[in-house]
Design an enzyme around this catalytic site. Structure first.
Site, mmCIF file in Angstrom:
data_model
loop_
_atom_site.group_PDB
_atom_site.id
_atom_site.type_symbol
_atom_site.label_atom_id
_atom_site.label_comp_id
_atom_site.label_asym_id
_atom_site.label_seq_id
_atom_site.Cartn_x
_atom_site.Cartn_y
_atom_site.Cartn_z
ATOM 1 N N ASP A 1 -69.956 130.362 13.475
ATOM 2 C CA ASP A 1 -70.863 131.500 14.828
ATOM 3 C C ASP A 1 -71.791 132.014 13.531
ATOM 4 O O ASP A 1 -71.145 132.784 12.313
ATOM 5 C CB ASP A 1 -69.557 132.020 15.435
ATOM 6 C CG ASP A 1 -69.264 131.181 16.857
ATOM 7 O OD1 ASP A 1 -70.662 130.079 16.914
ATOM 8 O OD2 ASP A 1 -68.773 131.356 16.106
ATOM 9 N N ASP B 1 -71.307 124.803 21.562
ATOM 10 C CA ASP B 1 -70.890 126.094 21.893
ATOM 11 C C ASP B 1 -71.220 126.681 23.160
ATOM 12 O O ASP B 1 -70.767 127.453 24.030
ATOM 13 C CB ASP B 1 -70.260 126.877 21.175
ATOM 14 C CG ASP B 1 -68.681 127.676 20.992
ATOM 15 O OD1 ASP B 1 -67.983 127.815 21.893
ATOM 16 O OD2 ASP B 1 -68.897 128.558 20.149
ATOM 17 N N HIS C 1 -75.648 131.692 19.976
ATOM 18 C CA HIS C 1 -75.112 132.011 20.723
ATOM 19 C C HIS C 1 -74.325 132.852 21.299
ATOM 20 O O HIS C 1 -73.818 133.286 22.748
ATOM 21 C CB HIS C 1 -74.299 130.481 22.188
ATOM 22 C CG HIS C 1 -73.279 130.288 20.527
ATOM 23 N ND1 HIS C 1 -73.797 129.417 19.775
ATOM 24 C CD2 HIS C 1 -72.693 130.118 20.511
ATOM 25 C CE1 HIS C 1 -72.183 128.820 19.190
ATOM 26 N NE2 HIS C 1 -72.470 129.679 19.726
#
Length: 983
Positions: free
Chosen positions: A37, A157, A399
């Site tokens: 991430d 994800d 995200h």
């Protein structure tokens, strides 16, 4: 009925077994991967360097260092990587020797780039413009550095999946799309019917050309249970010491893996399955991972019942293609995401509304910045550029960024990065506008500044003496619209570029605005807003307006529009040439809207209400409302004001340019409803916050519109600002819908617009929004949009913080945003909603300079970057400088195939003489990512159960000299490398 359906599905599964479970060898494609991430619990830099590991043990620098070194030790090993924001950071720190070795790994296929964007973007809350941009900067880096291109979408994800994401992957030239998260019931049904892999028919307008093979990973993107070889899981290593058999566990480990693989295989159609071997920030200890995978492959293959191999998603997809299987199809999206009963991930559609608004605003800044950079032939080797804002925007599409599902300090870091990029882009814009405006080398440079807080009436340069305003229009058609500028003095006159006096209307700013502006401007000098209509600002061009006050000359007394407080119970009506809007005299709510042009009318009540957020003490579930999950504690939306009728206090402002009604619902909810002279939409500017939590309840604030239209359970939302998605209340296209959450379960992402239709009356009611929000139609004739959230608990999905943002006051966050309302015939609404949404997305850039010492005769007061405007149904999506002879150009058709023929008809644009700053010498068509020639894209073909072979070729009409005419059909986006010669 639902029970019967599920029973039939189970019977199908029981009596239909894959052939490979009856003796054939199963090929197991092991996929070493890491999911990194670009911010979530830690910021991008904290993740990269491995800082604050007490929050999360993660260092991407270490992952890449150790994984690369392990790949070099054995040519059979493979590894995939996704997030270019991290990889480029690592790449730029490597020696030439390391870079050469990485090149060899990429060319051999040991290291494969998957997805290839700057991040793994969200799919619900991103606008298509920003999503394409973030993918492009990553894909072009890969192409320019390694000469390869990704062919797989890997969205493992994000929290649900949009139709436009699949469309975009097709247009990038990808062969397949893999993900994990979807409605748990649909996933269950697909698993037992072995329809986990399919052909996604994602665009009715573009048809089979954008169909894409789509696969759903079993479970999530984690290894099989017991086979995670890194922190934090650290499952048992494979111990194969042949001398001391006491600690040898090969037999048990092989048996367990075979069992897990066969369980997974029951859900898929072919003799090939794909098994992810990795997870979030895995491969910090790459040696342990690869050593154990080596052993797993060796010993399972010796067993003979499975064939394990190092693989990648592209190799897996090729194996499926070679099996020549017939595949089921899917033609709806995968939203919303629900991972268990009572747990709908529909809260993040609205979470952190200020950040969502800022991201959308920065997209407009970025497009203007890139356009001016291209018009200017770049900014030189040492000049400012758009790169920082491009990269900051790329990170912001992640995200756990624009979604609002990150920790607070990470959200602050996203905003900081955007601001740094904005500052540099303002320098680009100021430089280019100065150069375009100067008639000669001796013209003094204008000290142009850009006001960040115009929405709350703060702008230091306009609150002083006389000034000039430069309005830059980034649309490819002339812009006419209203702008609002804060001033101190009432005596103001304005002239346009032709020295004609411009009509203005001066309005006192509201107490609500004064309160907010005081936090960012302690002197709070401006008490007035000047409204003026800027008319026919040239496409890709600017117009300069001059403001003068009585400090320099006697202008006479300018009339200030008076704010009239509504005290009686009489209804109030405001009007322009498009609409009459009536307010109920007793409640202060919008009561009725009449379209004065078409004659369409509807009784429409609009008000703000709130849902009490679940604290997890429901008798059915302990699920709480949080950053991800929306879970009201019942279906009732409560009054935001002190009275049950939710009455609003009204004030009225009327004038020649605009009329507005100011509504105050409570000390923390207010709204201004405006009608502008020449705008075919009703503007609602709301201010919400700090949300009161004195009652110790988290609250989710909604703007609710109740009409008398018959919508038959049906409403429509957009897919990332592109095609409309039909939604039906309490219904799922490809699944069973258990209505455990009648409110949250019917919420969908609204990136650009939401609307309902009354087919009998041929009437449509549309709400456009200026940022991503969650929305629904919970009753026929009703629409609602969630505008703000303040929550007291974490929802248990990993972020570990309640969504309780603080504003500059130290109290809860205040957010201000806009909705545009359109009530019209269905056919006319198709046109108006597209034009208004385009203007709302690409708002003009306003730059200001004091007039002191400037002689207007030294400047070009008007400029257009285009020789002619584009047709209304064509949007200039990208104009970006690549080098001194190359421009990246994207054009898109704004309308859908089922829109009225006048607008959905194919459009043509002649490029040869379109741009003023340069001449076009050559045009090469590219895939959507700008990283590969369209002619080089040869996508894998698949057979569907309907007997089709898809996708069909992207046979776009050729673009040839000398006119370079581009043709576009509905929803088509075309991308070009344009070789130019600057004038």
């Amino acid at each position: 009925m639902k029970t019967v359906f599920l029973s039939a599905v189970l019977l199908f599964a029981l009596f239909s077994f894959p052939s490979f479970l009856q003796g054939e060898v199963l090929n197991v494609h092991l996929i070493p991967h890491t999911h990194d991430d670009v911010g979530w619990l830690k910021s991008l830099d904290e993740y990269y360097y491995g800082a604050i590991n007490y929050v999360q043990d993660a260092s991407v620098e270490n992952i890449l260092d150790t994984s690369i070194s392990q790949l070099l030790m054995d040519k059979n090993r493979k590894f995939i990587y996704v997030e270019m924001a991290f990889f480029t950071k690592w790449w730029n720190k490597q020696t030439e020797s390391v870079k050469e070795k990485v090149h060899e790994l990429v060319q051999s296929g040991q290291l494969e780039f998957i997805n290839g964007g700057w991040c793994m973007n969200d799919e619900a809350t991103v606008h298509y413009n920003a999503m394409i941009d973030q993918m492009s900067i990553g894909l072009r880096f890969i192409s320019n550095t390694f000469g390869v291109r990704p062919v797989i979408g890997w969205q493992i994800d994000p929290f649900g999946h949009s139709s436009f994401q699949a469309t975009a992957f097709s247009l990038f030239g990808f062969d397949g799309f893999f993900f994990c998260r979807m409605d748990y019931l649909e996933k269950y049904i697909r698993g037992i019917t072995r329809e986990m892999e399919m052909i996604w028919q994602n665009s009715p307008s573009l048809g089979p050309a954008t169909d894409i093979f789509t696969g759903i990973l079993n479970g999530l993107y984690l290894p099989p249970k017991g086979f995670c070889f890194d922190d934090p899981c650290n499952d048992p290593s494979i111990m194969d010491d042949e001398e001391d058999m006491h600690f040898n566990n090969v037999k048990e480990r092989v048996a367990l893996f075979i069992e897990e693989a066969r369980k997974q295989a029951r859900h898929y159609k072919t003799r090939n399955i794909m098994v992810p071997m990795g997870a979030d920030f895995q491969y910090q200890n790459a040696a342990k991972w690869f050593t154990n995978i080596d052993k797993l492959i060796k010993y399972v293959n010796l067993n003979g019942s499975l064939n394990l191999l190092y693989s990648t998603p592209s190799l897996y997809l090729k194996s499926l293609h070679d099996e020549d299987t017939v595949w089921p199809t899917k033609n709806s999206d995968f939203l919303p995401y629900v991972d268990r009963p009572w747990s709908y991930w529909t809260g993040y559609f609205t979470s952190r509304p200020a950040l969502k608004g800022y991201v959308r605003q920065c997209n407009a800044h970025l497009q203007a910045c890139k356009q001016l950079e291209a018009i200017h032939n770049g900014m030189g080797d040492n000049g400012p550029s758009s790169v920082k804002l491009q990269q900051a925007m790329g990170v912001a599409q992640h995200h756990d960024a624009v979604t609002g599902t990150e920790k607070q300090h990470v959200a602050d870091d996203y905003a900081r990065r955007l601001h740094i990029g904005e500052v540099e882009c303002r320098s680009v814009m100021a430089t280019v506008l100065n150069d375009l405006a100067a008639k000669g080398a001796n013209a003094p440079k204008m000290d142009l500044s850009f006001c960040e807080y115009l929405n709350i009436s703060v702008c230091p340069v306009t609150e002083g003496g006389d000034f000039n305003m430069v309005v830059y229009n980034s649309l490819a058609r002339p812009y006419t619209g209203m702008v609002r500028i804060p001033v101190i003095k009432e005596d103001v006159s304005v002239t346009d570029p032709n020295n004609n006096t411009v009509a203005i209307q001066i309005v006192p700013i509201s107490p609500e605005t004064k309160k907010i502006s005081a936090y960012v401007n302690s002197t709070n000098t401006a008490g007035l807003d000047v409204f003026l209509q800027v008319s026919n600002v040239p496409p890709l061009g600017y117009a300069m307006y001059t403001f003068k006050s009585s400090a320099n000359q006697n202008l006479g007394q300018t009339k200030v529009s008076r704010v009239k407080r509504k005290l009686d119970n009489e209804d109030v009506t405001i009007s322009n040439k498009y609409y009459n809007v009536t307010f109920d005299g007793s409640t202060g709510h919008i009561k009725k809207i009449i379209n004065a042009v078409s004659g369409v009318s509807s009784n429409i009540n609009q008000q703000f209400r709130f849902y009490n957020a679940s604290a997890g003490n429901n008798i059915y579930s302990s699920q709480r409302s949080g950053a991800y999950i929306f879970r009201p504690n019942n279906t009732v939306a409560y009054s935001v004001g002190p009275n049950l009728d939710n009455a609003a206090q009204l004030s009225l402002v009327e004038g020649d340019l605009l009329s507005e009604v100011r509504q105050v619902f409570s000390p923390w909810v207010s709204q201004v409803v405006r009608l502008y002279k020449n705008k075919p939409a009703i503007e609602l500017e709301y201010t919400v916050g700090p949300i009161s939590i004195d009652d110790l309840h988290g609250k989710e604030i909604v703007s609710v519109f109740n009409t008398d239209l018959e919508s038959d359970k049906t409403f429509y939302t957009d897919s990332n600002g592109r095609e409309s998605q039909k939604r039906i209340r309490n219904y799922r296209h490809d699944s069973v819908y258990f209505n455990t959450e009648p409110v949250a379960g019917n919420y969908y992402p609204v990136t650009s617009r939401i609307f309902i239709k009354d087919e009998e009356k041929k009437t449509q009611f549309t709400v456009l929004n200026d940022r991503a929000q969650g929305g629904s139609s919970l009753a026929d004739g009703s629409l609602e949009l969630m505008v703000h959230r303040r929550l007291l608990f974490d929802d248990g999905r990993g972020v570990g913080q309640a969504l309780d943002e603080k504003g500059l006051s130290g109290e809860g966050l205040v957010t201000r945003g806009k909705h545009l309302l359109i009530l019209d015939t269905i056919d006319e609404s198709a046109y108006t909603q597209r034009m208004m949404a385009e203007e709302l997305m690409m708002t003009p850039e306003l730059a200001f300079t004091p007039t002191d010492g400037l002689q207007l005769g030294d400047y070009n007061l008007k400029y257009s970057g285009l020789s002619t405007a584009l047709p209304d149904n064509v949007h200039l999506l990208t104009l970006e400088y690549l080098d001194k002879s190359t421009i990246l150009l994207r054009l898109d058709h704004q309308f859908e195939s089922d829109d009225p023929k006048e607008w959905s008809a194919p459009a043509s644009v002649k490029l040869s003489d379109l741009f003023v700053a340069f001449k076009i010498k050559e045009v090469t068509e590219l895939g959507l990512g700008g990283n590969v020639a369209l002619s080089d894209i040869k996508r894998l073909q698949w057979k569907t159960i309907e007997g089709q072979t898809v996708p069909s070729p992207m046979n776009f009409p050729p673009v040839t000299a000398p006119d370079f005419t581009v043709s576009l059909s509905p929803m088509m986006i075309r991308t070009f490398n344009v070789t130019v010669e600057f004038n």
